[in-house]
Design a protein around this motif. Structure first.
Motif, PDB file in Angstrom:
ATOM      1  N   SER A 162       0.847  -1.202   0.000  1.00 61.11           N
ATOM      2  CA  SER A 162       0.000   0.000   0.000  1.00 61.11           C
ATOM      3  C   SER A 162       0.879   1.247   0.000  1.00 61.11           C
ATOM      4  CB  SER A 162      -0.894   0.065   1.242  1.00 61.11           C
ATOM      5  OG  SER A 162      -1.614  -1.115   1.395  1.00 61.11           O
ATOM      6  N   ALA A 163       1.898   1.224   0.851  1.00 62.58           N
ATOM      7  CA  ALA A 163       2.785   2.383   0.940  1.00 62.58           C
ATOM      8  C   ALA A 163       3.555   2.583  -0.362  1.00 62.58           C
ATOM      9  CB  ALA A 163       3.748   2.205   2.113  1.00 62.58           C
ATOM     10  N   VAL A 164       3.977   1.486  -0.976  1.00 68.13           N
ATOM     11  CA  VAL A 164       4.748   1.579  -2.219  1.00 68.13           C
ATOM     12  C   VAL A 164       3.891   2.157  -3.354  1.00 68.13           C
ATOM     13  CG1 VAL A 164       5.856   0.169  -4.016  1.00 68.13           C
ATOM     14  CG2 VAL A 164       6.383  -0.240  -1.612  1.00 68.13           C
ATOM     15  N   ILE A 165       2.651   1.699  -3.431  1.00 66.08           N
ATOM     16  CA  ILE A 165       1.741   2.205  -4.475  1.00 66.08           C
ATOM     17  C   ILE A 165       1.473   3.688  -4.238  1.00 66.08           C
ATOM     18  CG2 ILE A 165      -0.638   2.052  -5.362  1.00 66.08           C
ATOM     19  CD1 ILE A 165      -0.457  -1.013  -4.763  1.00 66.08           C
ATOM     20  N   GLY A 166       1.265   4.046  -2.960  1.00 72.06           N
ATOM     21  CA  GLY A 166       1.026   5.442  -2.613  1.00 72.06           C
ATOM     22  C   GLY A 166       2.221   6.308  -2.953  1.00 72.06           C
ATOM     23  N   LEU A 167       3.397   5.814  -2.602  1.00 73.40           N
ATOM     24  CA  LEU A 167       4.631   6.555  -2.878  1.00 73.40           C
ATOM     25  C   LEU A 167       4.791   6.819  -4.369  1.00 73.40           C
ATOM     26  CD1 LEU A 167       7.476   7.620  -2.049  1.00 73.40           C
ATOM     27  CD2 LEU A 167       8.293   5.264  -2.185  1.00 73.40           C
TER      28      LEU A 167
ATOM     29  N   ASN B 273       6.703   3.688  10.633  1.00 73.07           N
ATOM     30  CA  ASN B 273       8.154   3.488  10.581  1.00 73.07           C
ATOM     31  C   ASN B 273       8.667   3.548   9.159  1.00 73.07           C
ATOM     32  OD1 ASN B 273       7.891   3.024  13.242  1.00 73.07           O
ATOM     33  ND2 ASN B 273       8.026   0.790  13.093  1.00 73.07           N
ATOM     34  N   SER B 274       7.987   2.821   8.271  1.00 73.66           N
ATOM     35  CA  SER B 274       8.545   2.744   6.930  1.00 73.66           C
ATOM     36  C   SER B 274       8.426   4.077   6.204  1.00 73.66           C
ATOM     37  CB  SER B 274       7.899   1.615   6.133  1.00 73.66           C
ATOM     38  OG  SER B 274       6.525   1.806   6.075  1.00 73.66           O
ATOM     39  N   LEU B 275       7.489   4.924   6.651  1.00 73.79           N
ATOM     40  CA  LEU B 275       7.382   6.223   6.000  1.00 73.79           C
ATOM     41  C   LEU B 275       8.278   7.250   6.669  1.00 73.79           C
ATOM     42  CD1 LEU B 275       3.553   6.347   5.316  1.00 73.79           C
ATOM     43  CD2 LEU B 275       5.364   5.996   3.661  1.00 73.79           C
ATOM     44  N   GLY B 276       8.939   6.813   7.724  1.00 72.21           N
ATOM     45  CA  GLY B 276       9.881   7.704   8.364  1.00 72.21           C
ATOM     46  C   GLY B 276       9.203   8.755   9.241  1.00 72.21           C
ATOM     47  N   ILE B 277       7.988   8.463   9.715  1.00 73.97           N
ATOM     48  CA  ILE B 277       7.367   9.386  10.660  1.00 73.97           C
ATOM     49  C   ILE B 277       7.268   8.699  12.018  1.00 73.97           C
ATOM     50  CG2 ILE B 277       6.142  10.987   9.145  1.00 73.97           C
ATOM     51  CD1 ILE B 277       3.771   9.232   9.135  1.00 73.97           C
ATOM     52  N   GLU B 278       7.242   9.506  13.047  1.00 76.22           N
ATOM     53  CA  GLU B 278       7.338   8.967  14.413  1.00 76.22           C
ATOM     54  C   GLU B 278       6.216   7.991  14.734  1.00 76.22           C
ATOM     55  OE1 GLU B 278       9.883   9.455  16.579  1.00 76.22           O
ATOM     56  OE2 GLU B 278      10.756  10.328  14.774  1.00 76.22           O
TER      57      GLU B 278
ATOM     58  N   ASP C 278      14.171  -6.247   6.389  1.00 76.12           N
ATOM     59  CA  ASP C 278      12.814  -5.713   6.411  1.00 76.12           C
ATOM     60  C   ASP C 278      12.765  -4.321   5.785  1.00 76.12           C
ATOM     61  OD1 ASP C 278      11.728  -7.863   7.590  1.00 76.12           O
ATOM     62  OD2 ASP C 278      11.196  -6.871   9.482  1.00 76.12           O
ATOM     63  N   ILE C 279      11.566  -3.963   5.343  1.00 71.28           N
ATOM     64  CA  ILE C 279      11.410  -2.639   4.755  1.00 71.28           C
ATOM     65  C   ILE C 279      10.857  -1.724   5.845  1.00 71.28           C
ATOM     66  CG2 ILE C 279      10.169  -1.321   2.989  1.00 71.28           C
ATOM     67  CD1 ILE C 279      10.073  -4.001   1.389  1.00 71.28           C
TER      68      ILE C 279
END
Ligand SMILES: Nc1ncnc2c1ncn2[C@@H]1O[C@H](COP(=O)(O)OP(=O)(O)OP(=O)(O)O)[C@@H](O)[C@H]1O
Ligand SMILES: [Mg+2]
Length: 398
Positions: free
Chosen positions: A38-43, A65-70, A380-381
């Motif tokens: 989902s995150a990859v498609i969004g990105l 975490n994977s998006l780099g937000i707290e 892990d991603i």
């Protein structure tokens, strides 16, 4: 992983289909990579210029975490531009993320649709409401899908990518609107009014956990208290019932329309592939649009046959001339070479098995269905950089 023309074509086709969707929903078995996908498609969509929201209902909160937000809460957050700049990426659009809290979604529903603040508070404080909003099968999923509908209607985002929960019943989420229409229809009220319910003798109807559970939960109160609380609940909550059916239909229409596409995520092993095909059949039967299959964690083929056929002594010589500093000098180089060759051939075997189960899967899907592969990364991603690496693999940008 080497990409064939077919794979590159599938990526382009998938990207084009997504560019026309307003909602993309990732479904699949537990742990296969739904949240990551989902995150990859969004990105990818954000980089190409769309204003994107990734909505997750993942209790593991891995997306943040994977998006780099707290942390990710039920309020949407934009991924800061600096995060992209650090990676040399220049998004033409925006990437937002949020976590869909089921209980919170249901409360919001009440807040939005209660006729006045007094009714709203009466519902939110009512014990029957607590029971309904937390225990009735499908209500929370319903509230989540209604939130999706609300956000789509607001027109705030060009694309909403929805992650689904880690259960084997991920499709519950999609069936929730229909189930709730059923639950709040007159049958629900009939059930509650049914003789015997309050004395705990009736055990059928919409409350899937059974009346006994209701009575156990509520049984700490006297009959009088219970009756009056039920009375308040029915009077106030039923003021919301009317709009429910219409809004649930709205959600169903959205999911079935060409505004929404589904992506089935799977691992390459044959058991998970079977589950993915089951998801597909169900979606297809319900006339929902399946845009692609993502096969995640595919073992890449990276050892040549010549390398595997090397005699261990030849590899041992290559390893010790000049000696690799990391190698323990006490190790017998030929033993080490044998282990490495064995390891490489096991890996190669996995790659062959993955390729064959993906081919068998392809045979059972329409020829036009894009099948996209993401390799098994050695870690892990959990960062935007990791997501971008997966994006590169998925959409074929090198
Ligand atoms: N291609 C990959 N290579 C290596 N690790 C991966 C890959 N894809 C996902 N992962 C890792 O595997 C784990 C599970 O992935 P993810 O959370 O996306 O799965 P999920 O389907 O959402 O799981 P759940 O069903 O529990 O919600 C995560 O730690 C993620 O970083
Ligand atoms: Mg998940």
């Amino acid at each position: 992983m080497a990409r064939t023309d077919d794979e590159a074509q599938a990526s382009r086709y998938f990207e084009r289909v997504i560019s026309e969707r307003q909602v993309v929903i990732c479904v699949g078995s537990g742990g296969v990579g739904k949240t990551t996908s989902s995150a990859v498609i969004g990105l990818n969509a954000a980089l190409s210029g769309r204003r994107v929201l990734v909505m997750t209902i993942d209790p593991a909160r891995r997306l943040a975490n994977s998006l780099g937000i707290e942390a990710l809460g039920s309020e949407m957050q934009q991924i800061p531009l600096e995060r992209f700049e650090e990676l040399g990426l220049e998004p033409k659009g925006e990437l937002w993320a949020m976590m869909l809290d089921m209980k919170d979604s249901f409360d919001r529903l009440v807040q939005r649709h209660a006729p006045d603040p007094k009714t709203r508070d009466a519902i939110l404080d009512n014990r029957f409401y607590h029971y309904f909003s937390t225990s009735l099968a499908g209500t929370q999923e319903y509230a989540a899908s209604e939130r999706l509908h609300e956000l789509v209607q607001s027109g705030e985002f060009d694309l909403i990518v929805l992650d689904t929960p880690p259960t084997t019943h991920a499709l519950d989420f999609l069936e929730a609107p229909e189930r709730l229409v059923d639950a709040v229809s007159s049958r629900a009220l009939q059930w509650l009014y049914k003789p015997g319910v309050l004395s705990g003798r009736s055990g059928m109807g919409i409350v899937s956990l059974g009346t006994n559970y209701v009575m156990r939960t509520l049984g700490k109160f006297t009959g009088g208290e219970l009756l009056s609380e039920l009375g308040v609940f029915l009077k106030t909550f039923s003021s919301l019932f009317e709009g429910f059916e219409e809004r649930a239909r709205g959600v169903i229409d959205l999911l079935k329309s060409s505004r929404t596409g589904f992506v089935v995520v799977t691992a390459p092993d044959s058991l998970t592939v079977e589950e993915a095909l089951y998801f597909y059949e169900k979606l297809d039967r319900d006339a929902l649009h399946v845009d692609a299959f993502i096969v995640n964690r595919v073992h890449p083929r990276w050892v040549s046959e010549e390398a595997l056929a090397l005699p261990p002594e030849a590899l041992a010589a290559a390893l010790s001339e000049p000696p690799l500093p990391a190698l323990d000098p006490a190790l017998n180089p030929t033993d080490l070479a044998e282990h490495l060759l064995e390891n490489a051939s096991q890996f190669e075997l996995r790659a062959t098995q993955d390729a064959s189960s993906i081919a068998l899967m392809g045979d059972r899907l329409p020829k036009t269905m894009p099948i996209l592969k993401v390799p098994y990364f050695n870690r892990d991603i959990h960062s935007l950089a990791g997501l971008n690496k997966a994006r590169t693999a998925l959409f074929g940008y090198f």
